[in-house]
Design an enzyme around this catalytic site. Sequence first.
Site, short mmCIF file in Angstrom:
data_model
loop_
_atom_site.label_atom_id
_atom_site.label_comp_id
_atom_site.label_asym_id
_atom_site.label_seq_id
_atom_site.Cartn_x
_atom_site.Cartn_y
_atom_site.Cartn_z
N PRO A 194 1.00 -1.30 -0.02
CA PRO A 194 -0.07 0.01 -0.11
C PRO A 194 1.02 1.43 0.02
O PRO A 194 2.14 1.31 0.47
CB PRO A 194 -0.85 -0.17 1.35
CG PRO A 194 -0.06 -0.57 2.27
CD PRO A 194 0.77 -1.74 1.37
N CYS A 195 0.38 2.21 -0.43
CA CYS A 195 0.85 3.63 -0.29
C CYS A 195 1.21 4.00 1.13
O CYS A 195 0.30 3.82 2.00
CB CYS A 195 -0.04 4.82 -0.98
SG CYS A 195 0.46 6.39 -0.57
N PRO A 196 2.26 4.28 1.44
CA PRO A 196 3.44 4.68 0.65
C PRO A 196 4.78 4.03 0.44
O PRO A 196 5.81 4.34 -0.12
CB PRO A 196 4.18 6.23 1.22
CG PRO A 196 3.75 5.70 2.64
CD PRO A 196 2.72 4.70 2.89
N CYS B 81 2.69 10.02 -0.76
CA CYS B 81 1.24 10.22 -0.63
C CYS B 81 0.92 10.77 0.54
O CYS B 81 -0.40 10.79 0.74
CB CYS B 81 0.52 8.91 -1.42
SG CYS B 81 1.07 7.62 -0.34
#
Length: 207
Positions: free
Chosen positions: A11-13, A88
Amino acid sequence: MLKKVNAMGDPCPIPVIKTKNAIKELAGSGTVETLVDNEIAVQNLTRLANNNGYAVKSEKLGDKEFRVVMEVTGAPAAQSAGDDSETCLVPAGTGRNDTVVVISSPCMGTGSDELGAALMKSFIFALTQQDTLPKSILFYNGGAKLTTEGSASLEDLKSLEAQGVEILTCGTCLNFFGLGDKLQVGGVTNMYDIVEKMSSAGRVVRP
């Protein structure tokens, strides 16, 4: 030199963080090839390359599989304060500052509690990866649950505390949720101190 990064399913980041670490390992010039599973990650990595003046190209290898290739030349450009285009979530800088992060819920945003919990976990993890760490993180209302037994963010919060970040949780909130004896990281605070720290902060961040 070629560095390969597998960020499939991350997942981000995390894809950005893994790629930045690979760039650091090059200690100069070389190529970093990152595999990701979504177009948003491709966009984040492309911004990372553009902000540092690296040549970058991407291609779709298959359903939910993308490759981003950066040609790294020299050290990464310094990121200016407030520039969050490389990640992000939280902007990076250098050293420590007087930012106070305020967390009032175990979820980030509204719409889906499941998604919100995942986003909050990613947010706290991203804080551990910043060059500029906040001075304090304040937890109150539902956010108090994140510093107590069973929280998925305890290891990240303990890492931040070990690096000098002050972790404080509202005592009234802990008692309200029956968690007075479940605190696992940081200390207990009160509303007077919360107001004082927020009022004197150079910047207050509320995820």
